[in-house]
Scaffold this motif. Structure first.
Motif, PDB file in Angstrom:
ATOM      1  N   UNK A 177      -3.801   5.483 -11.868  1.00 11.93           N
ATOM      2  CA  UNK A 177      -2.622   4.493 -11.909  1.00 11.93           C
ATOM      3  C   UNK A 177      -1.523   4.771 -12.058  1.00 11.93           C
ATOM      4  N   UNK A 178      -1.199   6.136 -11.480  1.00 13.48           N
ATOM      5  CA  UNK A 178      -0.044   6.685 -11.572  1.00 13.48           C
ATOM      6  C   UNK A 178       1.437   5.669 -11.435  1.00 13.48           C
ATOM      7  N   UNK A 179       2.326   5.599 -12.006  1.00 18.42           N
ATOM      8  CA  UNK A 179       3.540   4.480 -11.685  1.00 18.42           C
ATOM      9  C   UNK A 179       2.893   3.275 -11.966  1.00 18.42           C
ATOM     10  N   UNK A 230       6.603   4.217   3.239  1.00 19.68           N
ATOM     11  CA  UNK A 230       7.575   5.381   2.559  1.00 19.68           C
ATOM     12  C   UNK A 230       8.580   4.754   1.286  1.00 19.68           C
ATOM     13  N   UNK A 231       8.669   2.997   1.369  1.00 17.00           N
ATOM     14  CA  UNK A 231       9.960   2.883   1.215  1.00 17.00           C
ATOM     15  C   UNK A 231       9.579   1.703  -0.093  1.00 17.00           C
ATOM     16  N   UNK A 232       7.797   2.344  -0.828  1.00 18.59           N
ATOM     17  CA  UNK A 232       7.533   1.718  -1.549  1.00 18.59           C
ATOM     18  C   UNK A 232       7.779   2.663  -2.927  1.00 18.59           C
ATOM     19  N   UNK A 233       7.209   1.586  -4.086  1.00 18.05           N
ATOM     20  CA  UNK A 233       7.973   1.905  -4.899  1.00 18.05           C
ATOM     21  C   UNK A 233       6.514   3.341  -5.246  1.00 18.05           C
ATOM     22  N   UNK A 234       6.307   4.158  -6.387  1.00 19.79           N
ATOM     23  CA  UNK A 234       5.437   4.986  -6.880  1.00 19.79           C
ATOM     24  C   UNK A 234       4.652   3.990  -7.269  1.00 19.79           C
ATOM     25  N   UNK A 235       4.444   3.376  -7.856  1.00 18.91           N
ATOM     26  CA  UNK A 235       2.361   2.571  -7.887  1.00 18.91           C
ATOM     27  C   UNK A 235       2.285   1.119  -7.183  1.00 18.91           C
TER      28      UNK A 235
END
Length: 226
Positions: free
Chosen positions: A157-159, A128-133
């Motif tokens: 490949x969003x983000x 939950x702390x990761x970036x979108x990519x």
């Protein structure tokens, strides 16, 4: 011998209450191979993907997998037979670490880390702390570990950076599986000569307006604005 199999919608209709989102859609995704469902928001591409997965019931028509009608087959049974869906959102368990997410998908983390070395330093972090990519990398790598026969991915490949997005499509294209992705426009990784390896169904307002190789419609052209 390949264990992949094709999946299709036949005259499929899906309703959200009084509104019909798919109007008798017929499309085929062969396996092994990569099929792209293209369309703007509201076109029906995500609805078609979820209809194939069984997470949205059909109000008419059929889902055919490997020549058999599986319209009434429950989602868990489709998963048991080798179908995996990677939705656009909530594709990973946010409260679990990256390592724990991967361990749920397969006995060894090595294939996921070979696919995305960027995940190695993140193994102890909660998803939950990761970036979108980063979350998309984790979601796709989980799907890779599952060794699906049919893999459905909404905006894989969003983000992601262009380099990681290209790597993602390289991985998906190399799978011995029927791979179906939903995208708003043809990804740069599938343009040019690679466009001839992908089959495309373009949707608009709940109907298929084009089916064929991407090269037939010129989706990769830099002059084409979508």
């Amino acid at each position: 011998m390949s264990q992949a199999s094709g999946i299709a919608l036949r005259q499929a209709r899906v309703r959200y209450g009084p509104l019909e989102a798919l109007h008798g859609v017929t499309l085929v995704a062969p396996g092994p191979g990569l099929t792209v469902l293209l369309g703007r928001n509201g076109s029906g591409r995500t609805t078609a993907l979820r209809a194939l997965a069984g997470t949205l019931p059909l109000s008419g028509g059929a889902v055919v997998w490997d020549g058999a009608d599986v319209t009434r087959l429950p989602v868990f049974e489709r998963a048991r037979r080798g179908l995996r869906l990677v939705p656009e959102r909530r594709a990973v368990f946010g409260s679990l670490t990256v390592a724990e997410n991967l361990e749920l998908a397969g006995p060894s983390l090595a294939p996921a880390l070979d696919a995305y070395p960027q995940l190695a330093p993140l193994l102890g972090r909660r998803a939950g702390t990761l970036s979108g990519g980063e979350r998309r990398m984790l979601a796709v790598s989980r799907a890779l570990l599952a060794r699906a026969r049919v893999l459905l991915v909404d905006e894989p490949a969003q983000g992601m950076s262009p380099a990681v997005a290209a790597r993602t499509y390289e991985l998906l294209g190399a799978l011995d599986a029927c791979v179906v992705v939903a995208e708003q426009r043809l990804p740069p990784a599938l343009r040019g000569r690679a466009a001839r390896t992908a089959y495309v169904h373009e949707l608009s307002r709940g109907a298929v307006v084009f089916s064929g190789e991407a090269a037939e419609r010129g989706f990769w052209s830099p002059d084409r604005r979508r």
